[in-house]
Design a protein around this motif. Structure first.
Motif, PDB file in Angstrom:
ATOM      1  N   LYS A 157       2.545 -16.103  -6.487  1.00  0.00           N
ATOM      2  CA  LYS A 157       1.410 -16.529  -7.304  1.00  0.00           C
ATOM      3  C   LYS A 157       1.698 -17.870  -7.974  1.00  0.00           C
ATOM      4  CE  LYS A 157      -1.945 -14.620 -10.476  1.00  0.00           C
ATOM      5  NZ  LYS A 157      -1.926 -14.000 -11.807  1.00  0.00           N
ATOM      6  N   ALA A 158       2.878 -17.970  -8.580  1.00  0.00           N
ATOM      7  CA  ALA A 158       3.234 -19.186  -9.313  1.00  0.00           C
ATOM      8  C   ALA A 158       3.259 -20.398  -8.389  1.00  0.00           C
ATOM      9  CB  ALA A 158       4.588 -19.002  -9.999  1.00  0.00           C
ATOM     10  N   SER A 159       3.701 -20.231  -7.146  1.00  0.00           N
ATOM     11  CA  SER A 159       3.820 -21.367  -6.226  1.00  0.00           C
ATOM     12  C   SER A 159       2.683 -21.428  -5.224  1.00  0.00           C
ATOM     13  CB  SER A 159       5.162 -21.301  -5.486  1.00  0.00           C
ATOM     14  OG  SER A 159       6.232 -21.357  -6.400  1.00  0.00           O
ATOM     15  N   LYS A 160       1.656 -20.590  -5.428  1.00  0.00           N
ATOM     16  CA  LYS A 160       0.490 -20.551  -4.518  1.00  0.00           C
ATOM     17  C   LYS A 160       0.911 -20.378  -3.058  1.00  0.00           C
ATOM     18  CE  LYS A 160      -2.946 -22.982  -7.261  1.00  0.00           C
ATOM     19  NZ  LYS A 160      -2.191 -23.172  -8.525  1.00  0.00           N
ATOM     20  N   LEU A 161       1.739 -19.399  -2.820  1.00  0.00           N
ATOM     21  CA  LEU A 161       2.188 -19.105  -1.455  1.00  0.00           C
ATOM     22  C   LEU A 161       1.536 -17.819  -0.978  1.00  0.00           C
ATOM     23  CD1 LEU A 161       6.039 -19.701  -1.886  1.00  0.00           C
ATOM     24  CD2 LEU A 161       4.321 -21.329  -1.066  1.00  0.00           C
ATOM     25  N   LYS A 162       1.310 -17.736   0.320  1.00  0.00           N
ATOM     26  CA  LYS A 162       0.863 -16.471   0.898  1.00  0.00           C
ATOM     27  C   LYS A 162       2.048 -15.506   0.894  1.00  0.00           C
ATOM     28  CE  LYS A 162      -3.276 -17.821   2.397  1.00  0.00           C
ATOM     29  NZ  LYS A 162      -4.142 -18.071   1.236  1.00  0.00           N
ATOM     30  N   LEU A 163       1.737 -14.247   0.751  1.00  0.00           N
ATOM     31  CA  LEU A 163       2.787 -13.221   0.761  1.00  0.00           C
ATOM     32  C   LEU A 163       2.416 -12.176   1.812  1.00  0.00           C
ATOM     33  CD1 LEU A 163       5.330 -11.877  -0.431  1.00  0.00           C
ATOM     34  CD2 LEU A 163       3.873 -10.893  -2.219  1.00  0.00           C
ATOM     35  N   ILE A 164       3.281 -12.059   2.821  1.00  0.00           N
ATOM     36  CA  ILE A 164       3.004 -11.143   3.934  1.00  0.00           C
ATOM     37  C   ILE A 164       4.182 -10.184   4.069  1.00  0.00           C
ATOM     38  CG2 ILE A 164       2.533 -11.001   6.427  1.00  0.00           C
ATOM     39  CD1 ILE A 164       2.072 -14.351   5.304  1.00  0.00           C
ATOM     40  N   PHE A 165       3.876  -8.936   4.355  1.00  0.00           N
ATOM     41  CA  PHE A 165       4.946  -7.946   4.507  1.00  0.00           C
ATOM     42  C   PHE A 165       5.062  -7.482   5.949  1.00  0.00           C
ATOM     43  CE2 PHE A 165       3.840  -7.738   0.047  1.00  0.00           C
ATOM     44  CZ  PHE A 165       5.078  -7.679  -0.571  1.00  0.00           C
ATOM     45  N   ASP A 166       6.277  -7.589   6.488  1.00  0.00           N
ATOM     46  CA  ASP A 166       6.592  -6.921   7.743  1.00  0.00           C
ATOM     47  C   ASP A 166       6.872  -5.472   7.351  1.00  0.00           C
ATOM     48  OD1 ASP A 166       7.846  -5.654   9.846  1.00  0.00           O
ATOM     49  OD2 ASP A 166       8.902  -7.450  10.524  1.00  0.00           O
ATOM     50  N   ALA A 167       5.852  -4.641   7.540  1.00  0.00           N
ATOM     51  CA  ALA A 167       5.939  -3.234   7.132  1.00  0.00           C
ATOM     52  C   ALA A 167       6.171  -2.344   8.351  1.00  0.00           C
ATOM     53  CB  ALA A 167       4.658  -2.841   6.385  1.00  0.00           C
ATOM     54  N   ALA A 168       6.853  -2.885   9.356  1.00  0.00           N
ATOM     55  CA  ALA A 168       7.094  -2.141  10.604  1.00  0.00           C
ATOM     56  C   ALA A 168       7.659  -0.751  10.337  1.00  0.00           C
ATOM     57  CB  ALA A 168       8.034  -2.929  11.513  1.00  0.00           C
ATOM     58  N   HIS A 169       8.547  -0.645   9.332  1.00  0.00           N
ATOM     59  CA  HIS A 169       9.221   0.633   9.045  1.00  0.00           C
ATOM     60  C   HIS A 169       8.511   1.426   7.948  1.00  0.00           C
ATOM     61  CE1 HIS A 169      13.366  -1.356  10.179  1.00  0.00           C
ATOM     62  NE2 HIS A 169      12.458  -1.467  11.124  1.00  0.00           N
ATOM     63  N   ALA A 170       7.400   0.904   7.452  1.00  0.00           N
ATOM     64  CA  ALA A 170       6.952   1.335   6.120  1.00  0.00           C
ATOM     65  C   ALA A 170       5.688   2.180   6.092  1.00  0.00           C
ATOM     66  CB  ALA A 170       6.775   0.109   5.228  1.00  0.00           C
ATOM     67  N   PHE A 171       5.292   2.767   7.226  1.00  0.00           N
ATOM     68  CA  PHE A 171       4.098   3.607   7.164  1.00  0.00           C
ATOM     69  C   PHE A 171       4.423   4.845   6.320  1.00  0.00           C
ATOM     70  CE2 PHE A 171       0.540   6.177   8.083  1.00  0.00           C
ATOM     71  CZ  PHE A 171      -0.484   5.302   8.379  1.00  0.00           C
ATOM     72  N   GLY A 172       3.841   4.907   5.121  1.00  0.00           N
ATOM     73  CA  GLY A 172       4.124   6.015   4.215  1.00  0.00           C
ATOM     74  C   GLY A 172       5.080   5.649   3.087  1.00  0.00           C
ATOM     75  N   SER A 173       5.625   4.430   3.116  1.00  0.00           N
ATOM     76  CA  SER A 173       6.484   3.987   2.004  1.00  0.00           C
ATOM     77  C   SER A 173       5.633   3.814   0.753  1.00  0.00           C
ATOM     78  CB  SER A 173       7.127   2.636   2.328  1.00  0.00           C
ATOM     79  OG  SER A 173       7.957   2.737   3.445  1.00  0.00           O
ATOM     80  N   LYS A 174       6.269   3.985  -0.408  1.00  0.00           N
ATOM     81  CA  LYS A 174       5.551   3.781  -1.663  1.00  0.00           C
ATOM     82  C   LYS A 174       6.350   2.903  -2.605  1.00  0.00           C
ATOM     83  CE  LYS A 174       2.934   8.105  -1.769  1.00  0.00           C
ATOM     84  NZ  LYS A 174       2.838   9.414  -2.419  1.00  0.00           N
ATOM     85  N   TYR A 175       5.608   2.067  -3.346  1.00  0.00           N
ATOM     86  CA  TYR A 175       6.210   1.218  -4.372  1.00  0.00           C
ATOM     87  C   TYR A 175       5.458   1.470  -5.668  1.00  0.00           C
ATOM     88  CZ  TYR A 175       7.693  -3.002  -6.829  1.00  0.00           C
ATOM     89  OH  TYR A 175       8.208  -3.896  -7.758  1.00  0.00           O
ATOM     90  N   ASN A 176       6.167   1.833  -6.712  1.00  0.00           N
ATOM     91  CA  ASN A 176       5.524   2.224  -7.977  1.00  0.00           C
ATOM     92  C   ASN A 176       4.409   3.247  -7.743  1.00  0.00           C
ATOM     93  OD1 ASN A 176       7.082   0.817  -9.735  1.00  0.00           O
ATOM     94  ND2 ASN A 176       5.760  -0.987  -9.798  1.00  0.00           N
ATOM     95  N   GLY A 177       4.666   4.173  -6.851  1.00  0.00           N
ATOM     96  CA  GLY A 177       3.687   5.229  -6.590  1.00  0.00           C
ATOM     97  C   GLY A 177       2.547   4.830  -5.673  1.00  0.00           C
ATOM     98  N   ARG A 178       2.474   3.556  -5.309  1.00  0.00           N
ATOM     99  CA  ARG A 178       1.379   3.071  -4.449  1.00  0.00           C
ATOM    100  C   ARG A 178       1.855   2.898  -3.019  1.00  0.00           C
ATOM    101  NH1 ARG A 178      -1.126  -2.543  -6.004  1.00  0.00           N
ATOM    102  NH2 ARG A 178      -1.868  -2.598  -3.850  1.00  0.00           N
ATOM    103  N   PHE A 179       1.020   3.294  -2.065  1.00  0.00           N
ATOM    104  CA  PHE A 179       1.370   3.159  -0.655  1.00  0.00           C
ATOM    105  C   PHE A 179       1.533   1.703  -0.239  1.00  0.00           C
ATOM    106  CE2 PHE A 179      -0.283   7.518   0.135  1.00  0.00           C
ATOM    107  CZ  PHE A 179       0.728   7.971   0.967  1.00  0.00           C
ATOM    108  N   ALA A 180       2.510   1.438   0.631  1.00  0.00           N
ATOM    109  CA  ALA A 180       2.571   0.161   1.331  1.00  0.00           C
ATOM    110  C   ALA A 180       1.269   0.010   2.091  1.00  0.00           C
ATOM    111  CB  ALA A 180       3.749   0.160   2.303  1.00  0.00           C
ATOM    112  N   GLY A 181       0.785  -1.213   2.212  1.00  0.00           N
ATOM    113  CA  GLY A 181      -0.460  -1.461   2.942  1.00  0.00           C
ATOM    114  C   GLY A 181      -1.392  -2.372   2.164  1.00  0.00           C
ATOM    115  N   GLY A 182      -1.366  -2.252   0.843  1.00  0.00           N
ATOM    116  CA  GLY A 182      -2.296  -3.040   0.025  1.00  0.00           C
ATOM    117  C   GLY A 182      -1.630  -4.165  -0.752  1.00  0.00           C
ATOM    118  N   PHE A 183      -0.365  -4.417  -0.501  1.00  0.00           N
ATOM    119  CA  PHE A 183       0.336  -5.462  -1.260  1.00  0.00           C
ATOM    120  C   PHE A 183       0.219  -6.820  -0.552  1.00  0.00           C
ATOM    121  CE2 PHE A 183       2.558  -1.503  -2.469  1.00  0.00           C
ATOM    122  CZ  PHE A 183       2.361  -1.552  -3.845  1.00  0.00           C
TER     123      PHE A 183
END
Ligand SMILES: *Cc1c(COP(=O)(O)O)cnc(C)c1O
Length: 393
Positions: A157-183
């Motif tokens: 956000k601070a540097s106005k960069l795109k942020l993309i996740f290689d979530a190849a391993h992450a179907f069903g992973s959670k961060y702070n209780g939230r599913f991977a997929g929407g970050f």
């Protein structure tokens, strides 16, 4: 105690056990839908693909899901659709496809180090590598373990960069209780046979950004909206219906598979923690790891054998292992041939990569096999001096 197999003792397993196996549904259900798809004459990118996308979006609680042929094509297409330019910040401790997709877009990967506890991209290493040419950060959920997403979002956000996740391993992973997929701007999942849920081959791109989703849908079909007048450099990344049919069924089983792998990982840890020199990556309290892989770090001085010595000893017991991830991407042959090849300094990546050992894990793996692998490891540890002698000689 009998001797380890490498010293002439009896093998722990009579036949080589699987390192990984897809957990597949009953063929009956699959066949019914395949024949429906055949009868309709619609065999690619049709009703079942849409159904898979809807089910995945609902499960992951994200607005849009775009199915593609695999995670690699999904990454390639996402980088293109987001209009990335110049340099992209990425860890070297990953599967090479993350970086290959950057290179296929003519972008320059700028490698940053990982944190020594979770083996995920270290936000503290990113800022010094950002310059006017940087357009994005690509992070990976290593083994399905979420990286420091808050830290990454702040920098992006601070540097106005795109942020993309290689979530190849992450179907069903959670961060702070939230599913991977929407970050971030988009996340890309793999449905290849070694991942938790599989479509045979396949990938899913998820995003809350409607414009991006529209572009991805066009992009997976050569970026041809229907008038054979392609709007950007798209590709053919349409998922066949037969793959979607398998994907839909394995998705139903996701929670059970994740729970099962977490159980196996806990058992591994419980048994292996008594052995000196074996370390596990850290999963944060509020995170859920899918344990796509179960990798341990072998501290050679404490364990008494190095990683390669242990792998050879396990192989003799008919226990296959892998090195996820070794060599690190910046050490691979293709990178040495890149025209812009530059000196990379990644001490943590090289240390972890040089001593990482992945043990067998899959969702329907019997607990008994984990117990036996741990016993085999203990026996190898006990005879470490003798093994070292024959390995050095
Ligand atoms: C498997 C994997 C990929 C590639 O996925 P495909 O669906 O095989 O293209 C990309 N990144 C990571 C981290 C992977 O493990």
């Amino acid at each position: 105690m009998d001797k380890p197999a490498i010293l002439g003792g009896r093998r722990f397993f009579r036949k080589e056990i699987p390192f990984s196996r897809p957990t597949l549904p009953k063929t009956q259900r699959i066949l019914k839908n395949i024949s429906a798809s055949m009868d309709s004459g619609m065999i690619t990118n049709s009703k079942f693909v849409k159904k898979l996308e809807d089910k995945a979006a609902k499960y992951l609680n994200v607005k849009h899901c775009v199915a593609v042929t695999n995670c690699t094509s999904g990454l390639m297409l996402t980088f293109r659709a987001l209009g990335l330019t110049g340099e992209v910040i990425v860890p070297s401790y990953t599967f090479p496809a993350t970086v290959l997709a950057i290179l296929w877009n003519g972008l320059k990967p700028v490698f940053v180090d990982i944190d020594p506890k979770a083996y995920n991209i270290d936000p503290a290493c990113i800022e010094s590598r950002i310059n006017s040419r940087t357009s994005a950060i690509v992070a990976v959920y290593v083994y399905g373990n979420p990286p420091d997403i808050n830290g990454l979002e702040k920098i992006a956000k601070a540097s106005k960069l795109k942020l993309i996740f290689d979530a190849a391993h992450a179907f069903g992973s959670k961060y702070n209780g939230r599913f991977a997929g929407g970050f971030g701007d988009a996340e890309i999942f793999s449905l290849s046979p070694t991942k938790l849920i599989t479509a045979g081959e396949g990938g899913l791109i998820t995003t809350d950004n409607y414009e991006l989703a529209k572009k991805l849908i066009m992009g997976r079909n050569y970026a041809d909206p229907g008038d054979y007048n392609c709007r950007f450099i798209g590709l053919n990344a349409r998922m066949p219906e037969s793959c979607a049919i398998l994907g839909i069924e394995t998705l139903q089983d996701a929670e059970r598979c994740i729970a099962r792998r977490n159980k196996l990982a806990r058992l591994y840890k419980l048994r292996l923690k008594e052995i000196p020199g074996i370390y596990f990556h850290k999963v944060e309290e509020n995170s859920r790891c899918t344990f796509k892989d179960f990798s341990v770090y072998i501290e050679p001085k404490q364990f008494g054998l190095n990683r390669d010595g242990l792998a050879a000893s396990l192989k003799a017991e008919n226990i296959p292992t892998r090195y996820y991830f070794y060599p690190a991407v910046h050490k691979q042959i293709f990178f040495k041939k890149c025209y812009f090849r530059y000196k990379v300094h990644l001490p943590v990546t090289e240390k972890i990569s040089g001593s990482i050992l992945s043990l067998p894990i899959y969702s329907h793996m019997p607990e008994e096999d984990v117990e036996k692998i741990c016993l085999a490891l203990k026996r190898i540890y006990k005879f470490r001096k003798e093994i070292r002698k024959i390995q050095n000689g």
